[in-house]
Design an enzyme around this catalytic site. Structure first.
Site, PDB file in Angstrom:
ATOM      1  N   LYS A  13     -48.043  -0.137  32.120  1.00  0.00           N
ATOM      2  CA  LYS A  13     -47.393   0.904  32.926  1.00  0.00           C
ATOM      3  C   LYS A  13     -45.908   1.007  32.615  1.00  0.00           C
ATOM      4  O   LYS A  13     -45.392   2.092  32.399  1.00  0.00           O
ATOM      5  CB  LYS A  13     -47.512   0.590  34.431  1.00  0.00           C
ATOM      6  CG  LYS A  13     -48.906   0.400  34.938  1.00  0.00           C
ATOM      7  CD  LYS A  13     -48.900   0.119  36.447  1.00  0.00           C
ATOM      8  CE  LYS A  13     -48.187  -1.168  36.854  1.00  0.00           C
ATOM      9  NZ  LYS A  13     -48.873  -2.397  36.438  1.00  0.00           N
ATOM     10  N   ARG A  88     -48.843   0.018  46.168  1.00  0.00           N
ATOM     11  CA  ARG A  88     -49.766  -1.053  45.812  1.00  0.00           C
ATOM     12  C   ARG A  88     -50.709  -1.395  46.950  1.00  0.00           C
ATOM     13  O   ARG A  88     -51.586  -2.237  46.780  1.00  0.00           O
ATOM     14  CB  ARG A  88     -48.980  -2.300  45.465  1.00  0.00           C
ATOM     15  CG  ARG A  88     -48.825  -2.526  43.955  1.00  0.00           C
ATOM     16  CD  ARG A  88     -47.876  -3.668  43.816  1.00  0.00           C
ATOM     17  NE  ARG A  88     -47.983  -4.487  42.672  1.00  0.00           N
ATOM     18  CZ  ARG A  88     -47.154  -4.440  41.635  1.00  0.00           C
ATOM     19  NH1 ARG A  88     -46.271  -3.495  41.542  1.00  0.00           N
ATOM     20  NH2 ARG A  88     -47.254  -5.343  40.679  1.00  0.00           N
ATOM     21  N   ARG A 127     -45.530 -11.424  26.447  1.00  0.00           N
ATOM     22  CA  ARG A 127     -44.519 -10.464  26.908  1.00  0.00           C
ATOM     23  C   ARG A 127     -43.146 -11.128  27.009  1.00  0.00           C
ATOM     24  O   ARG A 127     -43.013 -12.243  27.514  1.00  0.00           O
ATOM     25  CB  ARG A 127     -44.919  -9.911  28.265  1.00  0.00           C
ATOM     26  CG  ARG A 127     -43.784  -9.130  28.938  1.00  0.00           C
ATOM     27  CD  ARG A 127     -44.259  -8.133  29.929  1.00  0.00           C
ATOM     28  NE  ARG A 127     -44.789  -8.712  31.139  1.00  0.00           N
ATOM     29  CZ  ARG A 127     -45.251  -7.983  32.155  1.00  0.00           C
ATOM     30  NH1 ARG A 127     -45.287  -6.664  32.059  1.00  0.00           N
ATOM     31  NH2 ARG A 127     -45.715  -8.571  33.227  1.00  0.00           N
ATOM     32  N   ARG A 160     -40.996 -13.611  31.877  1.00  0.00           N
ATOM     33  CA  ARG A 160     -40.980 -13.482  33.333  1.00  0.00           C
ATOM     34  C   ARG A 160     -41.603 -14.704  33.993  1.00  0.00           C
ATOM     35  O   ARG A 160     -42.613 -15.209  33.554  1.00  0.00           O
ATOM     36  CB  ARG A 160     -41.768 -12.227  33.756  1.00  0.00           C
ATOM     37  CG  ARG A 160     -40.950 -10.975  33.716  1.00  0.00           C
ATOM     38  CD  ARG A 160     -41.770  -9.736  33.931  1.00  0.00           C
ATOM     39  NE  ARG A 160     -42.639  -9.793  35.104  1.00  0.00           N
ATOM     40  CZ  ARG A 160     -43.292  -8.727  35.588  1.00  0.00           C
ATOM     41  NH1 ARG A 160     -43.175  -7.552  34.998  1.00  0.00           N
ATOM     42  NH2 ARG A 160     -44.074  -8.857  36.636  1.00  0.00           N
ATOM     43  N   ARG A 171     -51.986 -12.638  40.572  1.00  0.00           N
ATOM     44  CA  ARG A 171     -51.587 -11.218  40.562  1.00  0.00           C
ATOM     45  C   ARG A 171     -52.790 -10.324  40.291  1.00  0.00           C
ATOM     46  O   ARG A 171     -52.887  -9.223  40.828  1.00  0.00           O
ATOM     47  CB  ARG A 171     -50.498 -10.994  39.511  1.00  0.00           C
ATOM     48  CG  ARG A 171     -49.134 -11.529  39.971  1.00  0.00           C
ATOM     49  CD  ARG A 171     -48.179 -11.724  38.811  1.00  0.00           C
ATOM     50  NE  ARG A 171     -47.838 -10.513  38.130  1.00  0.00           N
ATOM     51  CZ  ARG A 171     -47.531 -10.455  36.825  1.00  0.00           C
ATOM     52  NH1 ARG A 171     -47.539 -11.544  36.082  1.00  0.00           N
ATOM     53  NH2 ARG A 171     -47.220  -9.316  36.276  1.00  0.00           N
TER      54      ARG A 171
HETATM   55  P1  AMP Z   1     -44.441  -5.768  38.616  1.00  0.00           P
HETATM   56  O1  AMP Z   1     -43.256  -5.840  37.723  1.00  0.00           O
HETATM   57  O2  AMP Z   1     -44.794  -4.330  38.976  1.00  0.00           O
HETATM   58  O3  AMP Z   1     -45.629  -6.519  38.078  1.00  0.00           O
HETATM   59  O4  AMP Z   1     -44.025  -6.467  40.009  1.00  0.00           O
HETATM   60  C1  AMP Z   1     -43.692  -7.844  40.063  1.00  0.00           C
HETATM   61  C2  AMP Z   1     -43.813  -8.369  41.475  1.00  0.00           C
HETATM   62  O5  AMP Z   1     -42.929  -7.646  42.347  1.00  0.00           O
HETATM   63  C3  AMP Z   1     -45.184  -8.219  42.129  1.00  0.00           C
HETATM   64  O6  AMP Z   1     -46.066  -9.260  41.782  1.00  0.00           O
HETATM   65  C4  AMP Z   1     -44.805  -8.236  43.611  1.00  0.00           C
HETATM   66  O7  AMP Z   1     -44.505  -9.539  44.061  1.00  0.00           O
HETATM   67  C5  AMP Z   1     -43.518  -7.444  43.627  1.00  0.00           C
HETATM   68  N1  AMP Z   1     -43.756  -5.981  43.807  1.00  0.00           N
HETATM   69  C6  AMP Z   1     -43.486  -4.984  42.922  1.00  0.00           C
HETATM   70  N2  AMP Z   1     -43.844  -3.786  43.414  1.00  0.00           N
HETATM   71  C7  AMP Z   1     -44.357  -4.019  44.645  1.00  0.00           C
HETATM   72  C8  AMP Z   1     -44.925  -3.214  45.675  1.00  0.00           C
HETATM   73  N3  AMP Z   1     -45.047  -1.880  45.529  1.00  0.00           N
HETATM   74  N4  AMP Z   1     -45.355  -3.827  46.799  1.00  0.00           N
HETATM   75  C9  AMP Z   1     -45.241  -5.141  46.986  1.00  0.00           C
HETATM   76  N5  AMP Z   1     -44.748  -5.978  46.073  1.00  0.00           N
HETATM   77  C10 AMP Z   1     -44.298  -5.430  44.899  1.00  0.00           C
END
Ligand code: AMP
Length: 214
Positions: A13, A88, A127, A160, A171
């Protein structure tokens, strides 16, 4: 055009949202990037979010909705936006709908990035992300010209925290349990579009433009 990108961690994404931003001018709003910046800067939000992120859990809905509202208000309507990583949960989707109604905007397409579990594990393990601006690389598939250094801004690349195997598993569970039901929400609103997200970055980008009719 206003878009939402759905997909499991490692689905691509963020990479595709960045490309659409560069090539088509839409504004990427990545809630993950916003949170990582806050963690890095050790703001109140960052300190609060970090404990959830490190465990692979979701940050509370109320916090996330506030962040997105602020960003959407700052985003120029003309270009369109890409929500990458939001909503989410169903509660976030409902809050977004209410918010967009107030801002007199709407979602045109909710794109579902579909990838096999095997591909996800390979992508996440390799990554690397640049410290300055979050540019994304992969040690095998899209390596930087100099190992460990961002091509675009010369800043160091890091892995990360949440790309470690135990956190990746959590996740993915969270994605299946909390985020997949949100897809149904957009199906019933007639904006859902599936995307085959296997293959190289450019292959996926070509399919994405076709799905969006660009
Ligand atoms: P991502 O980079 O999108 O994989 O997000 C990394 C982490 O940020 C996730 O595992 C969540 O802990 C938090 N996070 C990101 N977006 C959201 C969201 N819309 N709702 C809740 N937690 C989020």
């Amino acid at each position: 055009m206003n878009l939402i990108f759905f997909g499991p961690p490692g689905g691509g994404k963020g990479t595709q949202a960045r490309l659409l931003q560069q090539r088509r001018g839409m504004v990427q709003i990545s809630t993950g990037d916003i949170l990582r910046d806050a963690v890095e800067a050790a703001t109140e939000l960052g300190v609060r979010a970090r404990s959830y992120m490190d465990r692979g859990e979701l940050v509370p809905d109320a916090v996330m909705v506030g962040i997105v509202e602020e960003r959407l208000r700052l985003t120029d309507d003309a270009a369109g936006f890409i929500l990458d990583g939001f909503p989410r949960t169903l509660a976030q989707a409902e809050a977004l709908e209410e918010l967009l109604g107030r801002l007199r905007r709407r979602i045109h397409r909710a794109v579902d990035f579909q990838v096999s579990a095997e591909t996800l594990v390979r992508r996440l393990g390799g990554r690397r992300v640049c410290q300055a601006a979050g540019h994304i690389y992969h040690v095998e598939f899209t390596p930087p010209r100099r190992p460990g250094v961002c091509d675009l801004d010369g800043s160091p690349l890091y892995q990360r925290e949440d790309d470690r195997p135990e956190t990746i598993r959590r996740r993915m569970e969270v994605y299946r349990a909390q985020t997949e039901p949100v897809l149904e929400f957009y199906r019933t609103r007639g904006v859902y579009a599936a995307l085959d997200a296997e293959g190289t970055v450019e292959e996926v980008y070509a399919r994405l433009e076709a799905v969006l009719g660009l």
